[in-house]
Scaffold this motif. Structure first.
Motif, mmCIF file in Angstrom:
data_model
loop_
_atom_site.group_PDB
_atom_site.id
_atom_site.type_symbol
_atom_site.label_atom_id
_atom_site.label_comp_id
_atom_site.label_asym_id
_atom_site.label_seq_id
_atom_site.Cartn_x
_atom_site.Cartn_y
_atom_site.Cartn_z
ATOM 1 N N PHE A 356 7.541 -7.360 1.406
ATOM 2 C CA PHE A 356 6.870 -6.625 2.467
ATOM 3 C C PHE A 356 6.506 -7.579 3.600
ATOM 4 N N SER A 357 6.881 -7.202 4.812
ATOM 5 C CA SER A 357 6.439 -7.950 5.990
ATOM 6 C C SER A 357 5.081 -7.422 6.429
ATOM 7 N N GLY A 358 4.521 -8.024 7.491
ATOM 8 C CA GLY A 358 3.254 -7.532 8.005
ATOM 9 C C GLY A 358 3.348 -6.098 8.465
ATOM 10 N N ALA A 359 4.442 -5.768 9.144
ATOM 11 C CA ALA A 359 4.624 -4.392 9.623
ATOM 12 C C ALA A 359 4.719 -3.410 8.453
ATOM 13 N N ASP A 360 5.410 -3.812 7.376
ATOM 14 C CA ASP A 360 5.542 -2.927 6.208
ATOM 15 C C ASP A 360 4.177 -2.610 5.600
ATOM 16 N N LEU A 361 3.343 -3.637 5.446
ATOM 17 C CA LEU A 361 2.025 -3.427 4.849
ATOM 18 C C LEU A 361 1.138 -2.572 5.743
ATOM 19 N N LEU A 362 1.209 -2.789 7.050
ATOM 20 C CA LEU A 362 0.352 -2.051 7.969
ATOM 21 C C LEU A 362 0.749 -0.581 8.076
ATOM 22 N N LYS A 363 1.987 -0.244 7.695
ATOM 23 C CA LYS A 363 2.428 1.151 7.736
ATOM 24 C C LYS A 363 1.938 1.952 6.534
ATOM 25 N N LEU A 364 1.432 1.294 5.500
ATOM 26 C CA LEU A 364 0.968 1.997 4.307
ATOM 27 C C LEU A 364 -0.264 2.826 4.621
ATOM 28 N N THR A 365 -0.295 4.025 4.096
ATOM 29 C CA THR A 365 -1.470 4.878 4.269
ATOM 30 C C THR A 365 -2.511 4.537 3.207
ATOM 31 N N ARG A 366 -3.686 5.063 3.371
ATOM 32 C CA ARG A 366 -4.764 4.833 2.405
ATOM 33 C C ARG A 366 -4.365 5.341 1.023
ATOM 34 N N GLU A 367 -3.724 6.507 0.985
ATOM 35 C CA GLU A 367 -3.299 7.066 -0.295
ATOM 36 C C GLU A 367 -2.227 6.184 -0.943
ATOM 37 N N ASP A 368 -1.311 5.625 -0.126
ATOM 38 C CA ASP A 368 -0.274 4.742 -0.674
ATOM 39 C C ASP A 368 -0.890 3.527 -1.353
ATOM 40 N N VAL A 369 -1.832 2.900 -0.666
ATOM 41 C CA VAL A 369 -2.429 1.669 -1.188
ATOM 42 C C VAL A 369 -3.226 1.952 -2.452
ATOM 43 N N ILE A 370 -3.968 3.060 -2.480
ATOM 44 C CA ILE A 370 -4.756 3.400 -3.670
ATOM 45 C C ILE A 370 -3.835 3.700 -4.847
ATOM 46 N N GLN A 371 -2.715 4.355 -4.594
ATOM 47 C CA GLN A 371 -1.777 4.664 -5.677
ATOM 48 C C GLN A 371 -1.147 3.398 -6.242
ATOM 49 N N ILE A 372 -0.906 2.417 -5.383
ATOM 50 C CA ILE A 372 -0.266 1.171 -5.841
ATOM 51 C C ILE A 372 -1.264 0.261 -6.541
ATOM 52 N N CYS A 373 -2.454 0.105 -5.960
ATOM 53 C CA CYS A 373 -3.403 -0.914 -6.427
ATOM 54 C C CYS A 373 -4.568 -0.354 -7.218
ATOM 55 N N GLY A 374 -4.723 0.947 -7.277
ATOM 56 C CA GLY A 374 -5.893 1.510 -7.934
ATOM 57 C C GLY A 374 -7.003 1.751 -6.925
ATOM 58 N N PRO A 375 -8.020 2.548 -7.304
ATOM 59 C CA PRO A 375 -9.063 2.932 -6.337
ATOM 60 C C PRO A 375 -9.838 1.751 -5.755
ATOM 61 N N ALA A 376 -10.357 0.865 -6.619
ATOM 62 C CA ALA A 376 -11.244 -0.199 -6.133
ATOM 63 C C ALA A 376 -10.500 -1.177 -5.226
ATOM 64 N N ASP A 377 -9.447 -1.794 -5.744
ATOM 65 C CA ASP A 377 -8.704 -2.766 -4.948
ATOM 66 C C ASP A 377 -7.925 -2.091 -3.830
ATOM 67 N N GLY A 378 -7.514 -0.839 -4.024
ATOM 68 C CA GLY A 378 -6.773 -0.138 -2.985
ATOM 69 C C GLY A 378 -7.606 0.081 -1.734
ATOM 70 N N ILE A 379 -8.861 0.520 -1.916
ATOM 71 C CA ILE A 379 -9.741 0.719 -0.763
ATOM 72 C C ILE A 379 -10.019 -0.614 -0.075
ATOM 73 N N ARG A 380 -10.227 -1.652 -0.884
ATOM 74 C CA ARG A 380 -10.509 -2.974 -0.301
ATOM 75 C C ARG A 380 -9.307 -3.487 0.497
#
Length: 500
Positions: A356-380
């Motif tokens: 993942f480049s910087g642009a790839d990570l910044l395109k992730l939505t809140r729901e995407d990040v929570i699904q990948i990392c779990g609620p606690a770390d995803g929100i952070r």
């Protein structure tokens, strides 16, 4: 020429001959050493037969390490041959770690005659707890206010360590200590671990197994700017911490259990060693190796606080000494993105975001990040990606008026300073609302060691000096302004700071 005539041999004949030759070559093994001297378990215990996991690159596994760290505590005898050693420690007891220079002649000449900086930290061994380390440590801090997880050992308040210079224990990092040392001189550091392994178990009903910790040491050398940021060596070992005397009882129990085992079973286990040698590992990923300013604890001592003149133009104020926002840019390469994840304590997810480049990570939505990392770390992670800054709990402004400005500034007839005199204030942001945190921030502001600040006072009614405590700071008004005055401590090389 008869010797050149060879008859074709069958596969069975060739195989039989090879077996006889191999048996004959082993016939003398063990005879010179006596009966029973040759054991296949001894052979299997050799390093070449060990299939241990290693997070080091292959080219570094066989090199001679520049340093060696030895923890003066015995290893457990109840550990199998191919497993990592485990050492039991008593809570609050001082243990010596010997810092040994293991370099060959001519190796790393740039540190010859110079200091290196080592950071000792106590971290979780289990990956599951590493994911939630911040929350675990915050919970421990809440339950044990004022205590530290790791401290330098003392004997009746007298430091026990030898050869270390300017030791520091950051009040906001309860599990780390750091210091300078000269590899050419004898160096031993004594540490105390104040948390116990059962404090971090999921269910506390008594009799549960405690979680293992790791004691890790990361060593750095100076860079071109004389900052200790260039990594040289890291090593760690696995430990469990018990209540006082508990480690001795556990060691005795393990030894008695091993004595009851059959000789064949004992061969599957490691012997107990008197000391624990820390093994090489990767540097701790949460360490931020790049710093915009030198560490305040590792500068030469000053006769006075190095601050600018007390008056100056309000349009040319120096920037406050605060942590610079580490925002991920869309132009960041995958390598830059990996480093950003490490710096912001998202190391467990680096493998998931490898490409993942910087642009790839910044395109992730809140729901995407929570699904990948779990609620606690995803929100952070989502908040970190969006650059959301958490406001400090308390902001105060401080200014130190120079003696020269006090003596030469113009005054009105009533004795007051001229109204057009401007003073430069610095913003200090507090999160813990503790006196120790304020001392640390003032030391960073004035580029001195926190050990040089002995006491902080607040000028009260009729000019009395009131000792600043945690409770007093908690009752400060937000964005309150103070003028700092310093007073030399006649009993030491430190200073008293007075808030006016």
């Amino acid at each position: 020429m008869a010797w050149a005539l060879k008859l074709p041999l069958t596969d069975e004949v060739i195989e039989s001959g090879l077996v006889q030759d191999f048996d004959a070559s082993l016939s003398g093994i063990g005879q010179e050493l006596g009966a029973g001297a040759y054991s296949m378990s001894d052979v299997l215990a050799l390093p070449i037969f060990k299939q241990e996991e290693s997070n080091l690159p292959p080219e570094t596994e066989n090199k001679i390490l520049p340093f060696q760290y030895v923890l003066c505590a015995p290893t457990s005898p109840a550990i199998k041959l191919h497993d990592e050693t485990l050492t039991y420690l008593n809570q609050g007891q001082s243990y010596e770690i010997r810092m040994l220079d293991n370099r060959k002649i001519g190796e790393l000449p740039e540190i010859t005659g110079k200091m290196v900086k080592s950071i000792i930290r106590v971290v979780f061994h289990d990956r599951r707890l590493q994911y939630t380390e911040h929350q675990q440590l915050e919970g421990w801090r809440w339950n044990r206010p004022g205590d530290r997880i790791l401290d330098l050992g003392t004997d009746q308040d007298i430091p026990m360590s030898v050869g270390i210079i300017d030791p520091r224990a950051n009040p906001t990092q309860l599990n780390t200590v750091e210091f300078l040392w000269d590899p050419s001189k004898r160096t031993s550091v004594f540490i105390q671990v104040h948390c116990i392994s059962t404090e971090f178990t999921m269910r506390k009903h008594g009799g549960e197994k405690g979680v293992p910790f790791r004691i890790q040491i990361d060593t750095f050398k100076e860079n071109e700017s004389e900052e200790y940021t260039e990594h040289v060596h890291s090593a760690s070992c696995q430990v469990k911490v018990f209540k006082p005397k508990g480690a001795d009882r556990k060691q005795k129990t393990d030894r008695e259990k091993m004595e009851k085992r059959a000789p064949q079973e004992k061969e599957k286990y490691q012997p107990s060693y008197e000391t624990t040698i820390l093994t090489e590992c990767s540097p701790w990923p949460e360490v931020t190796y790049v710093s915009n300013s030198p560490s305040p604890g590792f500068n030469s001592t000053h006769n006075s606080f190095p601050v600018a003149e007390g008056n100056g133009s309000p349009s040319h104020q120096p920037e406050p000494v605060v942590q610079v926002a580490d925002n991920l840019l869309p132009t960041a390469t995958p390598q830059d993105a990996q480093q950003w994840l490490h710096r912001n304590r998202f190391s467990p997810f680096c493998r998931l975001f490898t490409n993942f480049s910087g642009a790839d990570l910044l395109k992730l939505t809140r729901e995407d990040v929570i699904q990948i990392c779990g609620p606690a770390d995803g929100i952070r992670l989502f908040n970190a990606l969006k650059g959301r800054v958490v406001c400090p709990r308390l902001t105060i402004y401080v200014c130190q008026e120079s003696q020269q400005a006090r003596e030469h500034q113009p005054k009105h007839e009533n004795g007051d300073a001229a109204a057009n005199t401007f003073f430069v204030y610095h913003a200090i942001y507090l999160e813990e609302l503790a006196a120790s945190e304020l001392a640390e921030k003032l030391a960073q502001l004035f580029n001195i060691s926190p050990r040089q600040i002995n006491q902080i006072f607040k000028q009260g009614p009729t000019g009395i000096h009131v000792l600043v405590s945690d409770e007093m700071i908690q009752n400060f008004q937000d964005e309150v302004c103070f003028v700092l005055d310093t007073m030399k401590d006649n009993t030491s090389d430190g200073y008293h700071i007075i808030l006016k």
